[in-house]
Design an enzyme around this catalytic site. Structure first.
Site, short mmCIF file in Angstrom:
data_model
loop_
_atom_site.label_atom_id
_atom_site.label_comp_id
_atom_site.label_asym_id
_atom_site.label_seq_id
_atom_site.Cartn_x
_atom_site.Cartn_y
_atom_site.Cartn_z
N GLU A 217 10.25 29.60 -13.04
CA GLU A 217 11.63 30.56 -12.45
C GLU A 217 11.10 32.12 -12.25
OE1 GLU A 217 14.53 29.61 -11.35
OE2 GLU A 217 13.96 27.57 -11.84
N THR B 293 7.77 23.49 -5.76
CA THR B 293 6.57 24.06 -6.01
C THR B 293 5.45 23.14 -5.48
OG1 THR B 293 7.30 24.96 -7.97
CG2 THR B 293 5.04 24.57 -8.01
N GLY C 278 10.11 18.38 -11.97
CA GLY C 278 10.50 17.72 -13.25
C GLY C 278 11.05 16.23 -12.56
#
Lengths: 664, 664
Positions: free
Chosen positions: B426, B144, B183
């Site tokens: 997702e 992303t 993350g």
């Protein structure tokens, strides 16, 4: 020099069909008040003393300390600046300095001072009010207990009169009787107005207010017999030291009971208040303000989401074309535009409610309290409906901003965490809706007995809850829409009454029947409140402050608001055949057409809420639309980025990684 | 010695009509797996090394550090304890140690390792996989970007092949191309799998995965040309250092492209992957796990709210009677029981989905990829529906706990903040629903052309979307309910297709028509997913693990789930006359009756979710119901109560109060 505006946002603003300033003036009471509002807000936003790093970067203790420091500055600066009207003070303090967030002096101004003003005798005012108004003491209002919220009579804290010493003895008999939640109580306040069960000669007289000192004026330590502290971290409200409070045989003089209404004589004689309904007035006012708070908070979230949806480009709608602005997706419009409309609807409802309140207070001042029950029912319903819609709407806006909505950079999580309690405080929403329902049932029964109803429930006696099938309707016509909402409300009130009757007929007593029918009762009360909101929105469109362009765009919003609710709860309108499947299909198509018409005006419509960047506190919702550059800057300033390598690396990660490498 | 159970909760448990252990076994795969699950979770919960003060008491930095320390311990202890199966490791790590919350090694195990396993060549695995599996390096998955989420092809980070040196040159050409959100990237990872646009000889080949070292193994400093950091505080995820990442001419060897599928030869020749559809398999699995996560999170919130609603007593239903448990209010049941039912419905849907996934993987392993589109459509729809319901449900539970729900002592805000992103990651929910809709439209058109549909869309060709009016139906009959959901789905698919056609007929091209009809398309996809959930719930009731008492109570829950949706979106069923107003009124009465029957079983039904206190992390939801005593203890341990008088008093409040007193 001002930064260049994002070209997408500039295009949006250039393409609007109306002048947003017209709507700003309509919403905020004309050009003079708008100018004054902006001036006063700017005094706060531009003051270097109120600048600090993002609260989201701070620990809770740092946030409390920052807000305390600002609270003190506000008191001093308001005096220096000569801000004395409630409107100026609200704009400076609540909007400008605190941006709608909770601070450590909030309860002092919103509850402690008004309670002293409203419930203390002249003598008591002379003793305490000046001290409180000049912040020589800081107070709060301690009512809610750990085990008792909505139900005032359930309070357990006792105040037992001792005629021997002419004192009250305060006690907390149980864990559940611990005062819990009062704002600003944990660390800040040294006084409070305490709601406690009054006992005289072993007899209970119900909850009464007492002025109680809880901390020393010398060293701020809790007084003997007093246990006080903070209730711990919450979803939001980090800057507010919501507290707990327990008493162990704490004695206060008889004079510390606030005796404007009820009194206890030195010998223990209890003197009743003249009317118990007067307290409703304050509740009505507070609930009207909550409708206003709810619409403001929703409007902030919508502003952020609509602007960002014009800056953000996503996916390939057509092969080879550039990624479209996400607001061009009809699904995105369907998420945001109904809440844009709702923010307007509730802003206008709040203003009308406050207007009705002040007009009614004049009547009440002349001794006519007959308007109170209706006012109470209406304000309870609107408070609940608006805060429910706000909660769902803010979260819809956050999620409509995709991943970035979840970052504190969006500003939306803070708005949500700070305002979602509106659904719970000042009367839990469902409980309030049932109070509205109680009034509706009473009115309905009166109308059955031939009484003519007036005011907001007049329609209950006027409308026949029988559908007229087969008519073709123009569901864009505001009168048709108002009629439909009126019909739904009348029908659901009728059905709830019927249900209540049926439950009684099965042998249930009144409380059990009421409980069994309560889902229907809440539904009826919601429909009644929604009817008010729709009708009020439509009524306000005739305001001469609007020019034709502004009126046209607001009319579309009003239609969208009504049609969206009709489509969303179409069963309510279809169940008795009042609307037909074909009407609903028409409504859906009208919604699509309205959204397409509103699309070019969306940014101008949120601009018209007139929230400066300093209040929105959002990178995504910046007026200039320069989102991406500022996201990175913001992140770089956050605590974890103070060093490239975090100290935890040396403590934990380095030895772990090295040991693992050695083993390979 | 165990503390005494709250008598109200004890009474609830004694009065249940079924043995919750029967349902625990049904939900978690039989007694052996339940025993193992409890054992493994206890290993984590009872380990003193994992005890620490409430994360809600900590600053974000402290939370990150605490979670990092635990992440390292988990790796070491899992090895010592010999926990190797995915199920054991999930129960120990995700459930037991992290209680469903996000930690700094999360992406290493969930994305970095699986990507290496799935997309690296044998040679590449030999080089990196052992290091990664043994935590000699920590990695994440960087896809992303700040300006690009759902639309993979929009990524801007470039990886340009230089045949001269046989290297890829990595660059971030714009602010929006900054990697953003991955993350564990900000502070923890020293490696990542990077998704970047592959360029060879000036030609673009789309996004490909590259193995990239980003921090030094010596001192953890960012490597030259790499800018990396934390993206700042978020709504939740405090323990996760979601990061940003920029490249300035960073060179990596050709071998660092993960080349199991696509390859770049030394001379720059690009070799295509055999099939581009295989990646769908992983997506299906991940989305099935999200359905499971969503139902777990909802179940936790429901557990807390139901237990607390039996401990909490509120108001006076009948004059002179004790305050009733708030769960005795029908409005409270109406808030909680439908979500109790939904938690069961989605738990069972997730299990079926995962089962279907594994069965399909066998087929795919044999080269048959025809099942993939259907699987993808179903998992996308369920992921979206379940996370939407979870979000609304958790918040409903929080507000149903009144004021205390808002305190972190309830545990519900953390559950919400930590799991609400499931609606966004997702695949953003609306985007996914539109993918489901695309499959439904394709299937519908096939059926119009006479093809016989199979699997989850078979009903689209079997059912005539024409209502049969005037029938009387028993809307408690599960078959009648399933038929109704099937009919609604079929009708809405039909209507969406019709709408799409109409939009084309007005002259719109396919993308514009799709956009114009997208609200209807999402509605159809939701109805399709909901039909699967209802049918699956009903199908699972025949499971032989259930005895008749457990089956009876779950049947009621299934009926409630279906009827609540029917009443809540009654327009969907009324619009074409499939159900009548009288059916809907019947449904409402059945709901009331079902809730009354479920009331005595509510606590046993949440007990059957089998969440130990250590996982719930909630004072309100304690198994023993001793809420009030522990609320005070918890608050006293929080940071603002470390001293009676907070230091800010000396800094700010004392001088302010003294100056004000002096002026009086």
């Amino acid at each position: 020099m001002a930064a260049k505006m994002n070209p997408d946002l500039k295009k949006e603003r250039d393409g609007a069909s109306f002048d947003p300033e017209k709507i700003v003036n309509f919403l905020y009471g004309g050009p003079d008040r708008v100018r004054r509002r902006r001036e006063v807000v700017s005094l706060a936003l531009d003051d270097p003393d109120f600048q600090h790093e993002d609260l989201n970067f701070m620990s809770r203790e740092q946030q409390y300390e920052t807000q305390l420091k600002k609270s003190i500055l506000v008191v001093q600066k308001q005096k220096e600046l000569g801000l004395v009207s409630p409107e100026d003070m609200g704009n400076y303090n609540y909007n400008g300095v605190f941006k709608g967030m909770s601070g450590p002096f909030g309860l002092h101004t919103s509850m402690f001072l008004p309670t002293l003003r409203g419930q203390a005798t002249a003598e008591q005012k002379a003793k305490w009010l000046k001290m409180a108004e000049n912040y020589a003491i800081i107070g709060t209002y301690a009512q809610t207990e750990m085990g008792h919220g909505t139900f005032l009579r359930g309070l357990e804290t006792t105040s037992t009169y001792d005629p021997q010493t002419q004192e009250f003895v305060l006690n907390t008999p149980t864990p559940t009787g611990t005062k819990w939640w009062p704002g600003c109580l944990g660390k800040t306040s040294n006084y409070c107005v305490l709601m406690a069960q009054l006992y005289i000669h072993g007899k209970s007289y119900g909850p009464h207010p007492f002025m109680v000192q809880i901390r020393s004026l010398q060293d701020h330590k809790p007084l003997p017999g007093v246990t006080v502290g903070d209730i711990g971290p919450k979803f939001g409200y980090a800057g507010n030291d919501n507290g707990f409070l327990r008493f162990d045989n704490v004695r206060i003089p008889r004079d510390n009971m606030l005796m404007k209404y009820s009194r206890v004589e030195p010998d223990g004689t209890y003197v009743k208040p003249p009317s118990s309904k007067l307290a409703y007035g304050t509740m009505v006012q507070v609930r009207s303000f909550i409708v206003s708070e709810a619409s403001d908070s929703l409007a902030k979230a919508v502003t952020i989401a609509v602007r960002y949806s014009c800056v953000r480009r996503q996916s390939e709608m057509k092969p080879g074309h550039p990624e479209p602005q996400v607001l061009d997706y009809v699904t995105q419009q369907y998420k945001l535009f109904p809440y844009l409309a709702a923010a307007y609807a509730f802003m206008l409802a709040a203003r009308s409610m406050i207007f009705v309140y002040f007009r009614s207070m004049e009547k009440i001042g002349r001794g006519d309290i007959t308007v109170l029950p209706e006012l109470h029912a209406l304000s309870s319903g609107l408070k609940s409906l608006s805060s429910w819609v706000m909660n769902a709407g803010i979260e819809e806006c956050r999620m409509a901003c995709g991943g970035h909505g979840y970052s504190h950079a969006s500003g939306i999580p803070s708005i949500y965490m700070e305002h979602t309690p509106a659904a719970t405080y000042e009367g839990e929403n469902t409980v309030l809706m049932l109070q509205t329902a109680r009034y509706l049932m009473k009115s309905y029964n009166q109308s059955l007995q031939g009484e003519k109803l007036a005011g907001s429930v007049a329609y209950l006696s006027g409308v026949q809850p029988v559908p007229v099938a087969g008519r073709t309707r123009n569901v864009l016509d505001l009168n048709v829409l108002i009629q439909a909402f009126q019909h739904r409300a009348a029908r659901l009130v009728h059905e709830a009454a019927l249900q209540l009757k049926k439950e009684r007929q099965t042998g249930k007593d009144q409380p059990d029947a009421w409980n069994a029918a309560s889902v229907d009762l809440v539904k009826a009360a919601k429909a009644h409140s929604q009817y008010f909101v729709v009708k009020n929105f439509a009524d306000r469109l005739t305001d001469p402050a609007l020019d034709s362009a502004a009126r046209a765009v607001l009319t579309r919003l009003c239609q969208l608001y009504a049609l969206h609710d009709i489509v969303n709860s179409s069963g309510d309108f279809l169940e008795d055949g009042y609307l037909t499947g074909s009407d609903i299909r028409q409504a859906r198509r009208h919604i699509n057409a309205l959204m397409a018409k509103l699309r070019p005006d969306a940014v101008a419509l949120v601009d018209a809420f007139d929230f400066p960047d300093g209040i929105l506190n959002s990178i995504l919702g910046r007026y200039d639309g320069n989102v991406y550059q500022h996201l990175l800057e913001w992140a770089k300033a956050s605590p974890l980025n103070k060093t490239d390598v975090h100290e935890s690396y040396y403590k934990y990660l380095k030895p772990f990684l090295e040991a693992n490498r050695a083993k390979l």
